[in-house]
Design a protein around this motif. Structure first.
Motif, PDB file in Angstrom:
ATOM      1  N   ALA A 149       0.837  -1.199   0.000  1.00  0.00           N
ATOM      2  CA  ALA A 149       0.000   0.000   0.000  1.00  0.00           C
ATOM      3  C   ALA A 149       0.867   1.242   0.000  1.00  0.00           C
ATOM      4  N   HIS A 150       0.315   2.342  -0.526  1.00  0.00           N
ATOM      5  CA  HIS A 150       0.930   3.659  -0.463  1.00  0.00           C
ATOM      6  C   HIS A 150       0.234   4.457   0.635  1.00  0.00           C
ATOM      7  N   VAL A 151       1.019   5.159   1.467  1.00  0.00           N
ATOM      8  CA  VAL A 151       0.465   5.956   2.559  1.00  0.00           C
ATOM      9  C   VAL A 151       1.174   7.306   2.578  1.00  0.00           C
ATOM     10  N   LEU A 152       0.396   8.386   2.702  1.00  0.00           N
ATOM     11  CA  LEU A 152       0.924   9.738   2.835  1.00  0.00           C
ATOM     12  C   LEU A 152       0.253  10.413   4.021  1.00  0.00           C
ATOM     13  N   LEU A 153       0.993  11.324   4.681  1.00  0.00           N
ATOM     14  CA  LEU A 153       0.472  12.089   5.805  1.00  0.00           C
ATOM     15  C   LEU A 153       0.608  13.575   5.513  1.00  0.00           C
ATOM     16  N   THR A 154      -0.422  14.330   5.819  1.00  0.00           N
ATOM     17  CA  THR A 154      -0.362  15.784   5.720  1.00  0.00           C
ATOM     18  C   THR A 154      -1.279  16.378   6.764  1.00  0.00           C
ATOM     19  N   GLY A 155      -0.706  16.774   7.896  1.00  0.00           N
ATOM     20  CA  GLY A 155      -1.511  17.340   8.969  1.00  0.00           C
ATOM     21  C   GLY A 155      -2.490  16.323   9.500  1.00  0.00           C
ATOM     22  N   GLY A 156      -3.790  16.659   9.445  1.00  0.00           N
ATOM     23  CA  GLY A 156      -4.819  15.764   9.950  1.00  0.00           C
ATOM     24  C   GLY A 156      -5.382  14.829   8.905  1.00  0.00           C
ATOM     25  N   VAL A 157      -4.836  14.790   7.703  1.00  0.00           N
ATOM     26  CA  VAL A 157      -5.349  13.953   6.617  1.00  0.00           C
ATOM     27  C   VAL A 157      -4.359  12.830   6.333  1.00  0.00           C
ATOM     28  N   THR A 158      -4.871  11.605   6.266  1.00  0.00           N
ATOM     29  CA  THR A 158      -4.089  10.432   5.896  1.00  0.00           C
ATOM     30  C   THR A 158      -4.595   9.913   4.559  1.00  0.00           C
ATOM     31  N   ILE A 159      -3.678   9.735   3.605  1.00  0.00           N
ATOM     32  CA  ILE A 159      -4.026   9.284   2.259  1.00  0.00           C
ATOM     33  C   ILE A 159      -3.486   7.878   2.081  1.00  0.00           C
ATOM     34  N   VAL A 160      -4.373   6.935   1.724  1.00  0.00           N
ATOM     35  CA  VAL A 160      -4.024   5.522   1.610  1.00  0.00           C
ATOM     36  C   VAL A 160      -4.507   5.008   0.260  1.00  0.00           C
ATOM     37  N   ALA A 161      -3.660   4.227  -0.413  1.00  0.00           N
ATOM     38  CA  ALA A 161      -4.031   3.598  -1.679  1.00  0.00           C
ATOM     39  C   ALA A 161      -3.361   2.243  -1.762  1.00  0.00           C
ATOM     40  N   SER A 162      -4.128   1.214  -2.126  1.00  0.00           N
ATOM     41  CA  SER A 162      -3.594  -0.133  -2.283  1.00  0.00           C
ATOM     42  C   SER A 162      -3.022  -0.309  -3.683  1.00  0.00           C
ATOM     43  N   GLN A 163      -2.040  -1.224  -3.821  1.00  0.00           N
ATOM     44  CA  GLN A 163      -1.476  -1.563  -5.113  1.00  0.00           C
ATOM     45  C   GLN A 163      -2.185  -2.754  -5.749  1.00  0.00           C
ATOM     46  N   VAL A 500       5.826   2.374   5.750  1.00  0.00           N
ATOM     47  CA  VAL A 500       5.808   3.162   6.973  1.00  0.00           C
ATOM     48  C   VAL A 500       5.993   4.634   6.628  1.00  0.00           C
ATOM     49  N   VAL A 501       5.208   5.510   7.252  1.00  0.00           N
ATOM     50  CA  VAL A 501       5.332   6.957   7.141  1.00  0.00           C
ATOM     51  C   VAL A 501       5.131   7.547   8.532  1.00  0.00           C
ATOM     52  N   PHE A 502       5.584   8.796   8.718  1.00  0.00           N
ATOM     53  CA  PHE A 502       5.401   9.440  10.008  1.00  0.00           C
ATOM     54  C   PHE A 502       5.418  10.946   9.833  1.00  0.00           C
ATOM     55  N   ASP A 503       4.872  11.642  10.835  1.00  0.00           N
ATOM     56  CA  ASP A 503       4.991  13.091  10.931  1.00  0.00           C
ATOM     57  C   ASP A 503       5.463  13.413  12.342  1.00  0.00           C
ATOM     58  N   ASP A 504       5.129  14.596  12.859  1.00  0.00           N
ATOM     59  CA  ASP A 504       5.636  14.980  14.177  1.00  0.00           C
ATOM     60  C   ASP A 504       4.902  14.320  15.337  1.00  0.00           C
ATOM     61  N   ARG A 505       3.765  13.639  15.076  1.00  0.00           N
ATOM     62  CA  ARG A 505       2.999  13.051  16.161  1.00  0.00           C
ATOM     63  C   ARG A 505       2.619  11.584  15.939  1.00  0.00           C
ATOM     64  N   ARG A 506       2.743  11.072  14.726  1.00  0.00           N
ATOM     65  CA  ARG A 506       2.220   9.738  14.437  1.00  0.00           C
ATOM     66  C   ARG A 506       3.184   8.931  13.563  1.00  0.00           C
ATOM     67  N   ILE A 507       3.049   7.621  13.693  1.00  0.00           N
ATOM     68  CA  ILE A 507       3.626   6.661  12.755  1.00  0.00           C
ATOM     69  C   ILE A 507       2.473   5.832  12.224  1.00  0.00           C
ATOM     70  N   ILE A 508       2.398   5.695  10.909  1.00  0.00           N
ATOM     71  CA  ILE A 508       1.353   4.880  10.292  1.00  0.00           C
ATOM     72  C   ILE A 508       2.034   3.800   9.457  1.00  0.00           C
ATOM     73  N   THR A 509       1.622   2.565   9.680  1.00  0.00           N
ATOM     74  CA  THR A 509       2.174   1.428   8.951  1.00  0.00           C
ATOM     75  C   THR A 509       1.052   0.719   8.210  1.00  0.00           C
ATOM     76  N   ALA A 510       1.380   0.211   7.026  1.00  0.00           N
ATOM     77  CA  ALA A 510       0.463  -0.614   6.234  1.00  0.00           C
ATOM     78  C   ALA A 510       1.202  -1.890   5.884  1.00  0.00           C
ATOM     79  N   ARG A 511       0.690  -3.001   6.389  1.00  0.00           N
ATOM     80  CA  ARG A 511       1.393  -4.279   6.207  1.00  0.00           C
ATOM     81  C   ARG A 511       0.402  -5.422   6.340  1.00  0.00           C
ATOM     82  N   ALA A 512       0.480  -6.357   5.397  1.00  0.00           N
ATOM     83  CA  ALA A 512      -0.358  -7.557   5.408  1.00  0.00           C
ATOM     84  C   ALA A 512      -1.835  -7.213   5.533  1.00  0.00           C
TER      85      ALA A 512
END
Length: 522
Positions: A149-163, A500-512
Motif C-alpha cells: 500500500a501507499h500511505v501519505l500524511l499531511t496534517g490531519g489527513v491520511t491518504i491511503v491507496a492499495s497496489q 511506513v510513514v510518520f509526521d511529528d505526532r504519528r507513525i502509520i504502517t500498512a502491512r499484510a
C-alpha cells in the motif's frame, strides 16, 4: 498565567491590607508560597530538571499552577531537545487537531513561540525518545493482505491507496478531525484490463484555502492530479489527467514521484527521470533524464530554492560495485525555469565508495579499505531527507545465486550485517564559484537494528523510522545515533513487505492488509 485570588490572606505581609486603627492585621504562619513573590518562585523553578518540575505539580494547587508556566517548559524543551519545533515535519504540514494555542488579538505584540504549548511538545518529544505511544487499528481500508500500500500524511489527513489491481483503483482520504472519509476513483476509460496505482506524490507547497494537490500514478502510464480539501475531504475534485502519447519505460511503471507546484518529477523503474510543468493549468512534459549505472531502491527529496522559480532535487540510489556488490550514491539536480520551461541547469554527484584522484598514499589507502568493508551484496532500501542518508541491507543471496549485476555469488552475508543500518552525512555546499568545496558523502556510524530485517524506511528532519518484515518498528535519532523500539517483531506474523510513514505526532504502517496508527500525543 491566571491571577491570584483577591483574598489578602495569601499575599505577602507587605501587600496585605491594614486595619482602620493603623495596626497591621494578624499575621498568619509564613510558608514558602506566602513569603516569596511568584517571580522568585518561578526563578527557583527555572533551576529544576524537567522531572523535578513535573513532581512539583503534585505539591499543591499553587505549585501546580506555577510549574505549568510556558516559559519554564520552553527552557526545558530547548535544553533537552535543542530546537523550537517538533521533529518529523517533511514539506508542508498543516495541523487541524487544535493542539496549538490560539493567537492573541492582532494588536498584541507576540512571537510564534508564544502560541506553542511547550509542555505538550516536551511530552510528545519524550514519548518519541522512549518509543511510548498508543496503537490503533484502522479497519475497512486495505482488503488485500498480499498487495502493498501507499500511505501519505499531511496534517490531519491520511491518504491511503492499495497496489491491488482493479478496473477502478481507489485512493482513500481519512481525516482525524471528524470530517467524512473521501474515496477518489482513479479509473481510466482507455483500458479495460485491471491496473493498479504505482506511486503517490503530495504537493509540498503551502496550500491555498486549505486545498492540497495530489498526484496519482497508474500502471497504464497515466497520472491524475486531485485537489483535496483538507478540512472537508468529501469536497475533493479531479483537476488534471495526463495520458502519454506512447507508453514506455519513461512512464510505466513509476516507482517514485515528488511534487512542489508547479514542478512534478517522476522516476520510472528503468531509472528515467521526467520533469513536468503544471503552471498555466496545463501539464507539460519539459525534460527527460536517463541513467544506466544507477538502480533502485531510490528516494527523492525536492525543495524550493530562493530567489525565483528554482528547485533542488536530491536523488539517492543504489550503485553497483564490481564484481557483485552494491553501495550508495547521491545526485543533486538544480532545476530552474524563470524565463523558459522548467529544466535541469546543473548537476553534482557523490558516491560512498570512490577511488581518490592522483597518487594514493597510506591515508587514502586506509580510507579505501574502510569504505570497501561497507559494500553489500543486496540493498533493501535507501532514504534521505537532504541532510542524512540511510542505507538498509537486504537479504543475502543464496550460495551460487545470480546477483543483479549478472555474476555468480559464491557466498552469502552473515546475519550480523542485516541488523545494522549505515548512516551517512550528506554535504552539498552552494556551488557559487569554481573554488566552492566539492560535495561529500561521509559515513557516520552504524545504527544497530533488531533481528527483524527491514522492510521499509522513512526519513525526515533528522529522524528515521523503520518497519521490519515481521512487524517490528524502530525509531532513530540520527544526530545522536540513539534508537527506541516502538513495536517488537512478532515471529508468528507473516514475513511480508510493508510501508511506513510518520509526521511529528504519528507513525502509520500498512502491512499484510492492516493499517495501524501509532500516536505519540498521549
Amino acid at each position: 498565567m491566571s491571577k491570584r485570588s483577591l483574598d489578602d490572606s495569601s499575599l505577602p505581609p507587605s501587600k496585605r491590607l491594614h486595619s482602620e486603627s493603623g495596626a497591621p492585621a494578624a499575621v498568619s504562619l509564613r510558608t514558602f508560597d506566602s513569603a516569596l513573590y511568584e517571580e522568585l518562585i518561578l526563578l527557583i523553578f527555572a533551576n529544576l530538571e524537567w522531572h523535578d518540575l513535573s513532581a512539583a505539580q503534585a505539591v499543591n494547587k499553587n505549585w501546580a499552577r506555577l510549574s505549568l508556566d510556558r516559559g519554564l517548559w520552553k527552557n526545558q524543551y530547548l535544553q533537552v531537545f535543542g530546537r523550537t519545533r517538533l521533529r518529523g515535519a517533511k514539506g508542508f504540514i498543516g495541523r487541524t487537531d487544535g493542539r496549538e494555542i490560539k493567537r492573541l488579538p492582532e494588536r498584541a505584540k507576540a512571537t510564534e513561540d508564544d502560541f506553542k504549548d511547550w509542555r505538550c511538545m516536551f511530552r510528545i518529544s519524550w514519548n518519541w525518545k522512549r518509543g511510548r505511544c498508543t496503537t490503533q487499528r484502522v479497519e475497512g481500508i486495505l482488503t488485500s493482505e498480499s498487495a502493498p500500500a501507499h500511505v501519505l500524511l499531511t496534517g490531519g489527513v491520511t491518504i491511503v491507496a492499495s497496489q491491488e489491481a482493479s478496473l477502478c483503483p481507489e485512493v482513500h482520504c481519512l481525516s482525524s478531525g471528524g470530517a467524512p472519509q473521501q474515496t477518489l476513483s482513479c479509473g481510466s476509460p482507455r483500458h479495460r484490463q485491471p491496473f493498479h496505482i504505482t506511486a503517490l506524490a503530495l504537493d509540498q507547497s503551502a496550500p491555498i484555502s486549505g486545498i492540497l494537490q495530489l498526484a496519482v500514478f497508474l500502471s497504464t502510464g497515466e497520472f491524475l492530479i486531485f485537489a483535496i480539501n483538507q478540512l472537508n475531504p468529501s469536497a475533493s475534485t479531479l483537476k488534471f489527467t495526463y495520458v502519454p502519447l506512447r507508453p514506455g519505460t519513461r512512464t510505466t511503471p513509476i516507482i517514485q514521484a515528488v511534487y512542489h507546484h508547479p514542478l512534478l518529477i517522476s522516476l520510472s523503474e528503468a531509472f528515467t527521470l521526467s520533469l513536468y510543468d503544471l503552471s498555466s493549468d496545463t501539464i507539460t512534459h519539459t525534460q527527460t533524464l536517463t541513467a544506466y549505472t544507477t538502480f533502485p531502491p531510490s528516494s527523492l527529496v525536492l525543495s524550493a530554492q530562493t530567489p525565483g522559480n528554482r528547485y533542488k532535487l536530491v536523488l539517492t540510489y543504489t550503485v553497483p560495485i564490481f564484481p557483485m556488490h552494491f553501495s550508495i550514491g547521491v545526485t543533486e539536480l538544480i532545476i530552474s525555469g524563470s524565463s523558459s520551461p522548467l529544466g535541469v541547469t546543473s548537476t553534482r554527484t557523490v558516491r560512498a565508495l570512490d577511488v581518490p584522484a592522483g597518487w594514493i598514499d597510506q591515508e587514502k589507502l586506509h580510507l579505501m579499505q574502510e569504505q570497501w568493508s561497507r559494500k553489500l551484496l543486496s540493498i533493501q532500501d535507501t532514504q534521505s531527507d537532504g541532510k542524512w542518508v540511510i542505507l538498509a541491507p537486504g537479504a543475502a543471496p543464496l550460495p551460487g545465486a545470480q546477483s543483479s549485476i549478472g555474476t555468480t555469488t559464491p557466498y552469502h552475508v552473515s546475519g550480523d550485517s542485516l541488523s545494522s543500518l549505515q548512516l551517512y552525512r550528506l554535504f552539498l555546499p552552494a556551488a557559487s564559484s569554481v573554488a566552492s568545496p566539492s560535495p561529500k558523502l561521509t559515513f557516520v556510524r552504524h545504527l544497530h537494528h533488531t533481528a527483524d530485517p527491514v522492510s521499509s524506511m522513512a526519513v525526515a528532519d533528522g529522524r528515521c523510522v523503520t518497519l521490519g518484515k515481521n512487524g517490528g518498528i524502530m525509531v532513530y535519532d540520527l544526530e545522536s545515533g540513539t534508537g527506541a523500539a516502538v513495536a517488537s517483531p512478532s515471529p508468528s506474523k507473516l514475513d511480508s513487505v510493508g510501508t511506513v510513514v510518520f509526521d511529528d505526532r504519528r507513525i502509520i504502517t500498512a502491512r499484510a492488509g492492516t493499517l495501524q496508527v501509532h500516536c505519540f500525543d498521549i
